[in-house]
Enzyme design. Structure first.
Site, PDB file in Angstrom:
ATOM      1  N   HIS A 103       0.301  -1.443   0.005  1.00  0.00           N
ATOM      2  CA  HIS A 103       0.064   0.285   0.128  1.00  0.00           C
ATOM      3  C   HIS A 103       0.988   1.119   0.441  1.00  0.00           C
ATOM      4  CE1 HIS A 103      -3.936   1.262   1.027  1.00  0.00           C
ATOM      5  NE2 HIS A 103      -3.818   1.316  -0.408  1.00  0.00           N
ATOM      6  N   ASP A 134      -9.860  -0.254   3.521  1.00  0.00           N
ATOM      7  CA  ASP A 134      -8.273  -1.203   4.496  1.00  0.00           C
ATOM      8  C   ASP A 134      -8.829  -1.466   5.862  1.00  0.00           C
ATOM      9  OD1 ASP A 134      -6.071  -1.434   5.106  1.00  0.00           O
ATOM     10  OD2 ASP A 134      -5.682   0.375   4.266  1.00  0.00           O
ATOM     11  N   HIS A 157      -7.254  -0.768   7.876  1.00  0.00           N
ATOM     12  CA  HIS A 157      -5.699  -0.458   8.373  1.00  0.00           C
ATOM     13  C   HIS A 157      -6.259   1.052   8.850  1.00  0.00           C
ATOM     14  CE1 HIS A 157      -4.202  -4.751   7.744  1.00  0.00           C
ATOM     15  NE2 HIS A 157      -3.768  -4.398   8.776  1.00  0.00           N
ATOM     16  N   ASP A 177      -3.340   3.270   7.787  1.00  0.00           N
ATOM     17  CA  ASP A 177      -2.156   3.884   7.235  1.00  0.00           C
ATOM     18  C   ASP A 177      -1.526   5.326   7.804  1.00  0.00           C
ATOM     19  OD1 ASP A 177      -1.793   1.100   5.933  1.00  0.00           O
ATOM     20  OD2 ASP A 177      -2.548   1.338   3.958  1.00  0.00           O
ATOM     21  N   HIS A 209       4.766   1.068   4.547  1.00  0.00           N
ATOM     22  CA  HIS A 209       3.343   0.413   3.956  1.00  0.00           C
ATOM     23  C   HIS A 209       1.583   1.129   5.081  1.00  0.00           C
ATOM     24  CE1 HIS A 209       1.994  -3.929   5.070  1.00  0.00           C
ATOM     25  NE2 HIS A 209       2.872  -3.257   6.329  1.00  0.00           N
ATOM     26  N   ASP A 229      -7.548  -1.345  -0.947  1.00  0.00           N
ATOM     27  CA  ASP A 229      -6.372  -2.695   0.328  1.00  0.00           C
ATOM     28  C   ASP A 229      -7.318  -3.577   0.661  1.00  0.00           C
ATOM     29  OD1 ASP A 229      -5.446  -4.316   1.771  1.00  0.00           O
ATOM     30  OD2 ASP A 229      -3.508  -3.004   2.608  1.00  0.00           O
ATOM     31  N   ASP A 251      -7.112  -6.001   2.008  1.00  0.00           N
ATOM     32  CA  ASP A 251      -7.056  -7.021   3.223  1.00  0.00           C
ATOM     33  C   ASP A 251      -8.012  -6.176   3.863  1.00  0.00           C
ATOM     34  OD1 ASP A 251      -6.040  -4.093   4.557  1.00  0.00           O
ATOM     35  OD2 ASP A 251      -4.326  -4.809   4.808  1.00  0.00           O
ATOM     36  N   GLU A 266      -1.731  -4.616  -2.643  1.00  0.00           N
ATOM     37  CA  GLU A 266      -1.673  -5.689  -1.345  1.00  0.00           C
ATOM     38  C   GLU A 266      -1.513  -7.463  -1.690  1.00  0.00           C
ATOM     39  OE1 GLU A 266       0.203  -5.195   0.982  1.00  0.00           O
ATOM     40  OE2 GLU A 266       0.319  -3.697   1.926  1.00  0.00           O
TER      41      GLU A 266
END
Length: 299
Positions: free
Chosen positions: A99, A122, A124, A126, A139, A226, A228, A271
Site C-alpha cells: 500500500h 482498508d 488499517h 495507514d 506501507h 486494499d 485486506d 496488497e
C-alpha cells in the site's frame, strides 16, 4: 466521450517485510483483468510495470524507516506515469504492490484536482509516521504522507503537499488501528466507518453517506482499495489479514454504488500477494470488484 482506461503495474514490496506482494500485478493480470474490463471501455492500454528491481532492504539510520530512499524514488516514477495518464484523458488504474504505492498514485493524481476526495477501503488506517509506527514499514504510512505528515522525501513527491485534505478522506472497513493513528484521526477529524458502523448501519447506508459527503465536498475521488479490507475468508492472499472484515458481497455492493454515483476518477487495488493466496483467489476477487466498479451488470 471516449472511455479510456490505463493500467499501470507497481510491483513494489519495499514498504513492508513479507515478500511476494511484488507479484500482485502479475497475479491480477493472470486473473483476467483485460478480458473482464474490455467490454466496459472503448480503449484499454496496459502500460506494464514501473521498474522496481530487486534492491536490498535498507533501514534509514535517522528515521528508522525501511527502504525510505527507494520508496521515494519508485513512488516518484509512479507519480510521473499517473500524471501522464490523467493528462491523456484516461482513467488511471494502478495495480499493487504494497500500500505504500498510494504515495506515488496520489502524488500523480491530486495535482489535477482542487479538492480531491479519497476512499480508503482498508482494515488499517495507514496513518502512521516514523514516530508512531511500531515497525518502520512505509506501507503503514501512505495516508499520513498524503496529508503532509512524514519524511520530506515522501511528503514532497511531485513538488507539493499535502496531496489531500484530511476532511476529504473517508476510511471504510477499519478494524486494526494503532494508538497514534487513533489520535491522528480524532485530531484531524478524519471520517471513519469501522466494521462496527458497517455492521450496524449496513453497507448500503455507509456508501450512501460516503457518496453524499464526497459529492458535496470534492471535485474528484480516488479509490484506494486494499484487499485486506475484505475478510480473509474472501481475500486470503494479503500480507496483513485481519479477521472480521467486509464480505465479498458487501464489497460488490460498495463498488456498484460508486459506479452508479459516477464519482470515482482514479483507483488502485493493492496488497495482493499470490504467495499467500489460495489458487489466485484474492487476485480473482480484485478483478471481479473492478468489474463492478467500472459498470459490469448482471442484467
Amino acid at each position: 466521450m471516449t472511455r479510456k482506461l490505463s493500467i499501470i503495474g507497481m510491483p513494489m514490496d519495499l514498504g513492508q517485510m513479507r515478500r511476494g506482494v511484488d507479484m500482485g500485478p502479475s497475479a491480477i493480470r493472470y486473473a483476467g483483468i483485460n478480458e473482464r474490463l474490455k467490454p466496459l471501455f472503448d480503449e484499454i492500454h496496459d502500460w506494464g510495470d514501473i521498474p522496481v528491481g530487486r534492491p536490498e532492504v535498507v533501514i534509514d539510520k535517522e528515521s528508522n524507516l525501511r527502504n525510505l530512499d527507494l520508496v521515494a524514488e519508485k513512488s516518484t516514477l509512479l507519480a510521473e506515469k499517473v500524471d501522464e495518464v490523467v493528462q491523456s484523458g484516461a482513467f488511471p488504474l494502478v495495480l499493487g504492490g504494497d500500500h505504500s504505492i498510494a504515495i506515488g498514485t496520489l502524488a500523480g493524481v491530486s495535482k489535477h484536482y482542487k479538492d480531491l476526495g479519497v476512499i480508503w477501503y482498508d482494515a488499517h488506517g495507514d496513518l502512521n509516521t516514523a514516530e508512531t509506527s511500531p515497525s518502520g514499514n512505509i506501507h503503514g504510512m501512505p495516508l499520513a504522507v498524503s496529508i503532509g505528515l512524514g519524511h520530506p522525501l515522501l511528503t514532497e513527491i511531485g513538488g507539493y503537499n499535502p496531496k489531500v485534505k484530511p476532511e476529504n478522506i473517508i476510511i471504510i472497513g477499519a478494524r486494526s488501528l494503532d494508538d497514534g493513528e487513533k489520535e491522528l484521526i480524532k485530531e484531524k477529524g478524519i471520517k471513519v466507518y469501522t466494521m462496527h458502523e458497517i455492521d450496524r448501519l449496513g453497507m448500503a447506508k455507509v456508501m450512501e453517506e460516503t457518496i453524499t459527503y464526497l459529492k458535496a465536498n470534492t471535485d474528484g475521488v480516488h479509490l484506494s482499495l486494499d484487499l485486506d479490507g475484505l475478510d480473509p475468508s474472501d481475500a486470503p492472499g494479503v500480507g496483513t489479514p485481519v479477521i472480521g472484515g467486509i464480505s465479498y458481497r458487501e464489497s460488490h455492493l460498495a463498488m456498484e454504488m460508486l459506479e452508479e454515483a459516477g464519482i470515482i476518477t482514479s483507483a488502485e487495488f493493492v496488497e495482493v500477494n499470490p504467495i499467500l493466496d489460495e489458487k489466485n483467489k484474492t487476485a480473482i476477487c480484485a478483478v471481479e470488484l473492478m468489474g463492478s466498479l467500472f459498470g459490469e451488470k448482471l442484467l
